[in-house]
Scaffold this motif. Structure first.
Motif, PDB file in Angstrom:
ATOM      1  N   LEU A  35       0.877  -1.111  -0.070  1.00  0.00           N
ATOM      2  CA  LEU A  35       0.255  -0.122   0.043  1.00  0.00           C
ATOM      3  C   LEU A  35       0.800   1.211  -0.080  1.00  0.00           C
ATOM      4  N   ASP A  36       2.133   1.338   0.802  1.00  0.00           N
ATOM      5  CA  ASP A  36       2.906   2.538   0.929  1.00  0.00           C
ATOM      6  C   ASP A  36       3.523   2.664  -0.582  1.00  0.00           C
ATOM      7  N   THR A  37       4.049   1.310  -1.042  1.00  0.00           N
ATOM      8  CA  THR A  37       4.481   1.715  -2.485  1.00  0.00           C
ATOM      9  C   THR A  37       3.656   2.396  -3.638  1.00  0.00           C
ATOM     10  N   ALA A  38       2.240   1.492  -3.507  1.00  0.00           N
ATOM     11  CA  ALA A  38       1.214   2.294  -4.600  1.00  0.00           C
ATOM     12  C   ALA A  38       0.983   3.604  -4.122  1.00  0.00           C
ATOM     13  N   SER A  39       0.914   3.954  -2.764  1.00  0.00           N
ATOM     14  CA  SER A  39       0.660   5.229  -2.415  1.00  0.00           C
ATOM     15  C   SER A  39       1.745   6.251  -2.628  1.00  0.00           C
ATOM     16  N   GLU A  40       2.932   5.886  -2.625  1.00  0.00           N
ATOM     17  CA  GLU A  40       3.994   6.662  -3.456  1.00  0.00           C
ATOM     18  C   GLU A  40       3.817   6.873  -4.850  1.00  0.00           C
ATOM     19  N   ASN A  41       3.690   5.648  -5.574  1.00  0.00           N
ATOM     20  CA  ASN A  41       3.783   5.727  -7.044  1.00  0.00           C
ATOM     21  C   ASN A  41       2.666   6.675  -7.377  1.00  0.00           C
TER      22      ASN A  41
ATOM     23  N   LEU B 116       0.894   8.985  -5.638  1.00  0.00           N
ATOM     24  CA  LEU B 116       0.792  10.083  -4.872  1.00  0.00           C
ATOM     25  C   LEU B 116      -0.590  10.154  -4.314  1.00  0.00           C
ATOM     26  N   ILE B 117      -0.927   9.173  -3.533  1.00  0.00           N
ATOM     27  CA  ILE B 117      -2.074   9.081  -2.764  1.00  0.00           C
ATOM     28  C   ILE B 117      -2.019   8.958  -1.347  1.00  0.00           C
ATOM     29  N   GLY B 118      -2.271  10.029  -0.546  1.00  0.00           N
ATOM     30  CA  GLY B 118      -2.023   9.877   0.813  1.00  0.00           C
ATOM     31  C   GLY B 118      -3.419   9.590   1.521  1.00  0.00           C
TER      32      GLY B 118
ATOM     33  N   SER C 156      -8.989  10.000   1.854  1.00  0.00           N
ATOM     34  CA  SER C 156      -7.439  10.004   0.707  1.00  0.00           C
ATOM     35  C   SER C 156      -7.371  11.411   0.348  1.00  0.00           C
ATOM     36  N   VAL C 157      -6.112  11.567   0.044  1.00  0.00           N
ATOM     37  CA  VAL C 157      -6.121  12.818  -0.996  1.00  0.00           C
ATOM     38  C   VAL C 157      -5.061  12.417  -1.926  1.00  0.00           C
ATOM     39  N   GLN C 158      -5.366  12.854  -3.365  1.00  0.00           N
ATOM     40  CA  GLN C 158      -4.544  12.561  -4.334  1.00  0.00           C
ATOM     41  C   GLN C 158      -3.666  13.704  -5.378  1.00  0.00           C
ATOM     42  N   ASP C 159      -2.750  13.691  -5.468  1.00  0.00           N
ATOM     43  CA  ASP C 159      -2.171  14.868  -6.314  1.00  0.00           C
ATOM     44  C   ASP C 159      -2.612  14.794  -7.822  1.00  0.00           C
ATOM     45  N   VAL C 160      -3.565  15.494  -8.283  1.00  0.00           N
ATOM     46  CA  VAL C 160      -4.085  15.144  -9.679  1.00  0.00           C
ATOM     47  C   VAL C 160      -3.587  16.597 -10.565  1.00  0.00           C
ATOM     48  N   THR C 161      -2.666  17.181 -10.273  1.00  0.00           N
ATOM     49  CA  THR C 161      -2.417  18.379 -10.985  1.00  0.00           C
ATOM     50  C   THR C 161      -2.111  18.094 -12.514  1.00  0.00           C
ATOM     51  N   GLU C 162      -1.378  16.925 -12.836  1.00  0.00           N
ATOM     52  CA  GLU C 162      -1.131  16.766 -14.383  1.00  0.00           C
ATOM     53  C   GLU C 162      -2.692  16.294 -14.921  1.00  0.00           C
TER      54      GLU C 162
END
Length: 504
Positions: A151-157, A159-161, A256-262
């Motif tokens: 989960l941590d690996t997927a979270s980092e890849n 960018l989901i916290g 959860s929070v995800q970076d969706v800038t792109e």
């Protein structure tokens, strides 16, 4: 008399040993390797399945029952205790015939005897139930650790916290990835106030409204901008759930929070492209459609039937392109927040009748019957009349297309708490489960169903959802495969008092 007292004491001690779950014993081992159990309590029968007499002179018979994988470890623990005269403690398994291995735990104090042998005084008990529980817990913890690492690996890849917040106390916990998303140093302590300080000024109200809505619906779902400490702006998508306040006094929200800038940047580029193309096409397409309409009117000339057929096809296609462009422009305005609404108090019944009247020719084309169900006739809402008709047209046209020849589409209105619910029910095949989550997305079409060849832009439901949101309403649906679908939307009901005062 003394003999009687001694016998009574022996009987009492024997009864005491019989009620102890494990076995009390003495184990003796000589330098030449000989070993025996000079004394054991009767519970040796329950523990090892042997009698005290069988091992009183020779313990070989008992050691034959030790699990092969545990024999070396047991022998080494005994040798170590004998060498240092240290406390012996060990856990090991024994194997009984036709039974699952039994886990034992032993503990004994060694004593060096005059003949050089070592005598242990100790206690052994069956710990199978506890050990199996512990081993299962260990297995689960290992699996949980592996899952957490994944989960941590997927979270980092991605960018989901993940986070948990109390709207009451302001306490906040978040996973390490959030430091990366928000650009914080890991020495910073998370808090609700810290999070609020990151909100883009133009989006703070939107986030607050979503949190307040979560108190009613249990769902917090919002895309907004944040400003990092270095001044850069990022887009994030927050998705969280919350139990009702009566069950959740601390107002805990987990999400959860995800970076969706792109993704947002790509969406903005796509929207800009669509907007540009739509505006560039609108003027020439209007001229083409107008010219075809004049030709088909017969005012300029009479055409051969084959030519007229081609002109009709061209005119129909130009009208469909105009409809697509209008929908694209509506989506652009909704996205940019530029839709201008003329909100007013409306009597709902005339609006429903008008919508049915407008769609009647379309229903006749598909051989579908339109019905306005009986219901309250004095309902009033605050809405934009033109946009309300657009929403009703979208829902009714979809229902007509997917009902099939000879079927009925019904339109109804009812009161649902403090809201007015308008429902459009069809008799189609229902919406496939795999498509339902994407139903209100732009250009959504149900692949592999009859929806793909029914025409339409795939924008109608997305536009309807956006318009209703701007009119303080919402849209939903209920469906059952093989039976049909009901789309509904709700708007706040206007009381008679408000209606009367608005007419003065």
């Amino acid at each position: 008399m003394a003999e009687l007292e001694l016998q009574a004491s022996r009987d009492q001690f024997k009864n005491l040993l019989a009620n102890i779950p494990g076995m009390v014993y003495q184990y003796q081992q000589w330098p030449d390797g000989k070993a025996a159990f000079p004394y054991t309590s009767d519970n040796i029968k329950n523990i090892y399945g042997v009698t005290a007499e069988q091992v009183k002179q020779d313990s070989t018979f008992l050691f034959d029952k030790i699990h092969p994988d545990d024999l070396d470890g047991l022998a080494q623990s005994i040798d170590k205790s004998a060498k240092h005269l240290s406390l012996w403690q060990h856990q090991y398994r024994i194997c009984q015939e036709n039974k699952q291995p039994t886990w034992l735990s032993g503990r004994a104090t060694p004593e060096r005897m005059a003949d050089g042998s070592t005598l242990w005084h100790g206690y052994i008990e069956d710990i199978t139930a506890i050990k199996l529980h512990y081993l299962e817990l260990e297995r689960v913890n290992t699996a949980l650790k592996i899952t957490q690492q994944r989960l941590d690996t997927a979270s980092e890849n991605a960018l989901i916290g993940f986070w948990q917040a109390s709207l009451k106390t302001g306490e906040l916990w978040w996973s390490p990835v959030i430091y990366q998303i928000f650009g914080f140093s890991e020495t910073v302590n998370p808090s609700v106030e810290l999070f609020k300080s990151t909100l883009h000024p133009q989006d703070a109200e939107q986030v607050f409204k979503s949190e307040q809505q979560a108190l009613k619906t249990g769902v917090h779902d919002v895309v907004h901008r944040i400003v990092r400490p270095d001044g850069t702006i990022r887009w994030v998508h927050e998705l969280a759930k919350m139990l009702p306040p009566q069950e959740n006094p601390e107002l805990i929200m987990v999400g959860s929070v995800q970076d969706v800038t792109e993704r947002m940047q790509l969406q903005q580029m796509k929207d800009q492209f669509i907007s540009t193309v739509s505006h560039e096409l609108r003027t020439p397409l209007t001229a083409i459609s107008g010219a075809l309409g004049i030709l088909l009117s017969g005012k300029l000339a009479e055409f051969d039937p084959k030519v007229s057929k081609l002109l009709n096809i061209a005119h129909g296609n130009s009208n469909r392109l105009q409809h697509l462009i209008n929908d694209l422009l509506d989506i652009e305005k909704l996205t940019a927040g530029k839709v201008q609404l003329n909100m007013e108090v409306l009597s709902l019944q005339p609006q429903l009748k008008l919508a049915l009247s407008n769609l009647q020719p379309y229903a006749l084309e598909y051989k579908v019957t339109l019905v306005l169900e009986p219901g309250p006739t004095q309902l009033q809402i605050v809405a934009d009349s033109q946009r309300l008709q657009q929403i009703l047209a979208n829902l009714l046209s979809n229902a007509i297309k997917f009902s099939g020849s000879g079927k009925t589409v019904s339109l109804s209105a009812a009161i649902n708490e403090d809201k007015v619910r308008v429902s459009v029910q069809d008799q189609g095949s229902g919406i496939p489960p795999e498509f339902q989550p994407r139903l209100f997305e732009r250009f959504a079409q149900a692949d592999g169903s009859n929806r793909g060849h029914k025409g339409g832009t795939g924008l109608g439901l997305a536009i309807s959802k956006g318009l209703l949101a701007q009119m303080n309403g919402h849209i939903g649906f209920q469906t059952k495969e093989g039976v049909g679908t009901t789309f509904y939307f709700e708007l706040p009901q206007v009381s008679a008092t408000i209606s009367d005062s608005s007419n003065h």
